[in-house]
Design a protein around this motif. Structure first.
Motif, PDB file in Angstrom:
ATOM      1  N   ALA A 196       0.824  -1.207   0.000  1.00 12.57           N
ATOM      2  CA  ALA A 196       0.000   0.000   0.000  1.00 12.57           C
ATOM      3  C   ALA A 196       0.856   1.254   0.000  1.00 12.57           C
ATOM      4  O   ALA A 196       0.515   2.263  -0.647  1.00 12.57           O
ATOM      5  CB  ALA A 196      -0.932  -0.008   1.211  1.00 12.57           C
ATOM      6  N   ALA A 197       1.970   1.205   0.713  1.00 12.88           N
ATOM      7  CA  ALA A 197       2.854   2.369   0.792  1.00 12.88           C
ATOM      8  C   ALA A 197       3.540   2.648  -0.542  1.00 12.88           C
ATOM      9  O   ALA A 197       3.832   3.807  -0.858  1.00 12.88           O
ATOM     10  CB  ALA A 197       3.895   2.155   1.883  1.00 12.88           C
ATOM     11  N   SER A 198       3.794   1.602  -1.326  1.00 10.35           N
ATOM     12  CA  SER A 198       4.542   1.784  -2.571  1.00 10.35           C
ATOM     13  C   SER A 198       3.659   1.803  -3.819  1.00 10.35           C
ATOM     14  O   SER A 198       3.952   2.515  -4.778  1.00 10.35           O
ATOM     15  CB  SER A 198       5.587   0.675  -2.719  1.00 10.35           C
ATOM     16  OG  SER A 198       4.967  -0.606  -2.707  1.00 10.35           O
ATOM     17  N   LEU A 199       2.566   1.037  -3.824  1.00 12.37           N
ATOM     18  CA  LEU A 199       1.740   0.894  -5.021  1.00 12.37           C
ATOM     19  C   LEU A 199       0.379   1.552  -4.919  1.00 12.37           C
ATOM     20  O   LEU A 199      -0.298   1.732  -5.937  1.00 12.37           O
ATOM     21  CB  LEU A 199       1.550  -0.598  -5.348  1.00 12.37           C
ATOM     22  CG  LEU A 199       2.812  -1.426  -5.594  1.00 12.37           C
ATOM     23  CD1 LEU A 199       2.452  -2.881  -5.850  1.00 12.37           C
ATOM     24  CD2 LEU A 199       3.619  -0.852  -6.751  1.00 12.37           C
ATOM     25  N   GLY A 200      -0.045   1.870  -3.722  1.00 17.88           N
ATOM     26  CA  GLY A 200      -1.386   2.395  -3.533  1.00 17.88           C
ATOM     27  C   GLY A 200      -2.321   1.326  -3.010  1.00 17.88           C
ATOM     28  O   GLY A 200      -2.064   0.124  -3.123  1.00 17.88           O
ATOM     29  N   MET A 201      -3.445   1.761  -2.459  1.00 17.00           N
ATOM     30  CA  MET A 201      -4.341   0.850  -1.763  1.00 17.00           C
ATOM     31  C   MET A 201      -5.014  -0.146  -2.698  1.00 17.00           C
ATOM     32  O   MET A 201      -5.166  -1.324  -2.373  1.00 17.00           O
ATOM     33  CB  MET A 201      -5.401   1.662  -1.002  1.00 17.00           C
ATOM     34  CG  MET A 201      -6.135   0.882   0.063  1.00 17.00           C
ATOM     35  SD  MET A 201      -5.080   0.374   1.445  1.00 17.00           S
ATOM     36  CE  MET A 201      -4.741   1.954   2.236  1.00 17.00           C
ATOM     37  N   ARG A 202      -5.430   0.305  -3.896  1.00 17.22           N
ATOM     38  CA  ARG A 202      -6.114  -0.612  -4.811  1.00 17.22           C
ATOM     39  C   ARG A 202      -5.216  -1.767  -5.231  1.00 17.22           C
ATOM     40  O   ARG A 202      -5.597  -2.942  -5.146  1.00 17.22           O
ATOM     41  CB  ARG A 202      -6.585   0.134  -6.052  1.00 17.22           C
ATOM     42  CG  ARG A 202      -7.391  -0.750  -7.007  1.00 17.22           C
ATOM     43  CD  ARG A 202      -7.515  -0.160  -8.400  1.00 17.22           C
ATOM     44  NE  ARG A 202      -6.252  -0.242  -9.134  1.00 17.22           N
ATOM     45  CZ  ARG A 202      -6.146  -0.073 -10.452  1.00 17.22           C
ATOM     46  NH1 ARG A 202      -7.232   0.189 -11.178  1.00 17.22           N
ATOM     47  NH2 ARG A 202      -4.974  -0.136 -11.046  1.00 17.22           N
ATOM     48  N   ASP A 203      -4.024  -1.436  -5.693  1.00 15.62           N
ATOM     49  CA  ASP A 203      -3.116  -2.487  -6.158  1.00 15.62           C
ATOM     50  C   ASP A 203      -2.682  -3.389  -5.004  1.00 15.62           C
ATOM     51  O   ASP A 203      -2.515  -4.600  -5.184  1.00 15.62           O
ATOM     52  CB  ASP A 203      -1.883  -1.859  -6.815  1.00 15.62           C
ATOM     53  CG  ASP A 203      -2.217  -1.180  -8.141  1.00 15.62           C
ATOM     54  OD1 ASP A 203      -3.362  -1.346  -8.601  1.00 15.62           O
ATOM     55  OD2 ASP A 203      -1.344  -0.493  -8.700  1.00 15.62           O
ATOM     56  N   ALA A 204      -2.493  -2.785  -3.821  1.00 15.70           N
ATOM     57  CA  ALA A 204      -2.080  -3.577  -2.660  1.00 15.70           C
ATOM     58  C   ALA A 204      -3.147  -4.599  -2.298  1.00 15.70           C
ATOM     59  O   ALA A 204      -2.850  -5.777  -2.060  1.00 15.70           O
ATOM     60  CB  ALA A 204      -1.787  -2.668  -1.475  1.00 15.70           C
ATOM     61  N   LEU A 205      -4.416  -4.165  -2.261  1.00 20.99           N
ATOM     62  CA  LEU A 205      -5.496  -5.087  -1.904  1.00 20.99           C
ATOM     63  C   LEU A 205      -5.670  -6.152  -2.983  1.00 20.99           C
ATOM     64  O   LEU A 205      -5.860  -7.342  -2.677  1.00 20.99           O
ATOM     65  CB  LEU A 205      -6.801  -4.317  -1.710  1.00 20.99           C
ATOM     66  CG  LEU A 205      -8.020  -5.158  -1.314  1.00 20.99           C
ATOM     67  CD1 LEU A 205      -7.755  -5.930  -0.025  1.00 20.99           C
ATOM     68  CD2 LEU A 205      -9.267  -4.283  -1.161  1.00 20.99           C
ATOM     69  N   THR A 206      -5.589  -5.752  -4.244  1.00 21.59           N
ATOM     70  CA  THR A 206      -5.736  -6.724  -5.337  1.00 21.59           C
ATOM     71  C   THR A 206      -4.644  -7.780  -5.279  1.00 21.59           C
ATOM     72  O   THR A 206      -4.918  -8.985  -5.390  1.00 21.59           O
ATOM     73  CB  THR A 206      -5.705  -6.007  -6.697  1.00 21.59           C
ATOM     74  OG1 THR A 206      -6.725  -5.007  -6.750  1.00 21.59           O
ATOM     75  CG2 THR A 206      -5.914  -7.004  -7.826  1.00 21.59           C
ATOM     76  N   MET A 207      -3.401  -7.359  -5.088  1.00 24.86           N
ATOM     77  CA  MET A 207      -2.289  -8.314  -5.044  1.00 24.86           C
ATOM     78  C   MET A 207      -2.380  -9.203  -3.809  1.00 24.86           C
ATOM     79  O   MET A 207      -2.026 -10.382  -3.850  1.00 24.86           O
ATOM     80  CB  MET A 207      -0.960  -7.560  -5.087  1.00 24.86           C
ATOM     81  CG  MET A 207      -0.704  -6.845  -6.413  1.00 24.86           C
ATOM     82  SD  MET A 207       0.891  -5.996  -6.460  1.00 24.86           S
ATOM     83  CE  MET A 207       2.012  -7.399  -6.425  1.00 24.86           C
TER      84      MET A 207
END
Length: 496
Positions: free
Chosen positions: A461-472
């Motif tokens: 989340a800190a590096s990619l953002g919340m959407r990408d973090a949750l998806t991954m």
């Protein structure tokens, strides 16, 4: 109509669990052998399931209260990690010992002691004037939970047989799963309600009246059972197991907030050495004719051994999902604690429905119900990942509900059946030890899930953002689910 059906189904299951009822609740009988267990009444079953719900609710209920605790007590990130981790570590470390003490001293007696201590420590948490006081009270609360919870499964094992036991275990599994979800829902509601200006303290104080009711019911309705071969406490085994679990769970729960100092890496290095030493000590005690804390013969039971292996990735994925989903909703979609809790209601309802259907499905399809549950869960998590990827940040509760409900349906077909399977071959006189081993594995895995999957999510989340973090993170959970599906194929096909 659905509500009436659930009420009717609940009454049918609880009544059928206990055709042999204790006729004199004020003088509960004692089961001293597997062949002649005392019956447990519907009220007694409700009471022990209430005792099972409290520790699991309190593991998750504090998550939504952490920001308020930080503001009120100036706790800081490291101290907040201890508020969560101190409870989990004490709880995990003492569960097997709690089961052994119940086998020896009487499970009803230990249940009463544990529940009373849980109420007292909950009051201490709710009145804590400083962060360090809260941490100490949480550690004590975890220890009290470890005395109470193993007695629940052991009492069910000792007072039910055949179809009654299967249905009681299904209710226990449903209670366990729903409690973990209800913890975050209830926590959000209580913090938002700010009852009498209590703020975050209400998430602990709410336990006190519940415990008082539980104690009254337990005295009246829970029968006393104990092992007919009581054993002394295995002190070396207890200390080595404590060292193995503490050296693993403490750095994983505290390390990220503390910046991963040297002591965390040294502690992690000690954990596998302590685990090996524990195994060797238990095997030596068994060879010398003593009674080890975890008898190696229990782990030779195929149903228990293979079930424990599957429970590990299942619980890691469950707790990791719960943590990441709650953070993403509140910090990413800017939902309040109540809305974030309501997002889990479809999961809870689907889980409950699947738990009720489980015994009938198992009778027809055996352990393949667990495999089917894993496939359904994977479909739900996959749908949720696709929904997040395509719809973020314009997502509401209705958008999330289909994937969440499908995941809950799959989980409800897995956890209750798996718990029933793991204890199906454990002798009644070792029910406390067997349940302690199972719940220790589950609790340790829940802590590992928050520490590993949760830390990965926060880093992404800190590096990619919340959407990408949750998806991954959801895609990563699909890998854990695939592992559980493969492991489920090795489970014994039929169950007693």
């Amino acid at each position: 109509m659905k509500r009436l059906w659930y009420q009717a189904e609940w009454g049918r299951i609880v009544s059928s669990v206990t055709e042999t009822t204790v006729r004199t609740p004020h003088r509960p009988s004692t089961a001293t052998s597997p062949g002649a267990p005392a019956g447990i009444s519907p009220l007694g079953l409700f009471t022990v399931l209430l005792g099972a719900a409290l520790p699991l609710i309190d593991f998750f209920i504090v998550n939504v209260a952490l920001p308020a605790i930080d503001t009120d007590l100036a706790a800081g990130p490291a101290m907040l990690e201890l508020v969560v981790g101190g409870y989990g570590v004490a709880y995990s470390v003492l569960l097997v010992l709690g089961g052994r003490l119940g086998d020896t001293a009487g499970r009803r007696r230990l249940f009463l002691i544990g529940m009373a201590a849980f109420g007292a420590t909950s009051l201490a948490c709710g009145l804590a004037p400083t962060a360090w006081t809260l941490v100490g009270a949480r550690v004590a609360q975890g220890a009290a939970a470890a005395l109470m919870l193993p007695q629940v499964l052991a009492t069910i094992q000792a007072t039910t047989q055949g179809p009654r036991r299967a249905r009681a275990m299904s209710l226990y599994g449903a209670t366990a799963g729903l409690s973990m979800v209800a913890g975050q829902i209830l926590g959000g509601v209580l913090v938002a309600a700010d009852v009498a200006g209590s703020g975050w303290r209400s998430v602990f104080l709410v336990n006190v009246p519940v415990v008082l009711v539980g104690l009254v019911l337990a005295v009246r309705a829970v029968p006393e059972t104990r092992s007919d071969r009581p054993a002394s406490v295995d002190v070396p085994g207890t200390l080595l197991l404590a060292l193995a679990l503490v050296s693993l769970l403490l750095p994983l729960t505290e390390g990220r907030a503390a910046g991963w100092p040297l002591w965390t890496w040294l502690s992690l290095a000690v954990s596998p050495l302590a685990a090996v030493a524990f195994y060797l000590a238990e095997r030596r005690a068994d060879r010398l004719g003593r009674t080890p804390l975890v008898p190696p013969s229990l782990l030779r039971l195929e149903s228990l051994r293979r079930g424990l292996v599957m429970l590990l990735p299942f619980s890691i994925g469950f707790s990791g999902f719960m943590f990441a989903f709650a953070v993403a909703l509140q910090q990413g979609l800017r939902m309040g604690p109540v809305s974030a809790g309501l997002a889990l209601v479809p999961l809870a309802l689907a889980f409950f429905a699947a738990s009720l259907a489980g015994p009938r499905l198992v009778g027809r399809f055996g352990s393949r119900v667990v495999t089917a549950g894993g496939i359904i869960q994977a479909a739900g998590i996959g749908l949720l990942a696709l929904t997040v990827w395509r719809g973020w940040p314009d997502l509401g509760l209705a958008d999330l509900a289909p994937g969440v409900a499908l995941a809950g349906l799959g989980q409800g077909l897995q956890l209750p059946v798996l718990m029933r399977l793991m204890l199906s071959d454990v002798p009644a006189d070792r029910a406390g030890v067997g349940s302690g081993v199972m719940v220790t594995t589950q609790q340790s895995s829940l802590a590992l899930g928050v520490a590993t999957v949760g830390s990965l999510f926060l880093a992404l989340a800190a590096s990619l953002g919340m959407r990408d973090a949750l998806t991954m993170t959801l895609v990563g959970q699909l890998g854990l689910i695939a592992l559980t599906v493969l492991l489920s194929l090795r489970l014994p096909r039929t169950m007693r």
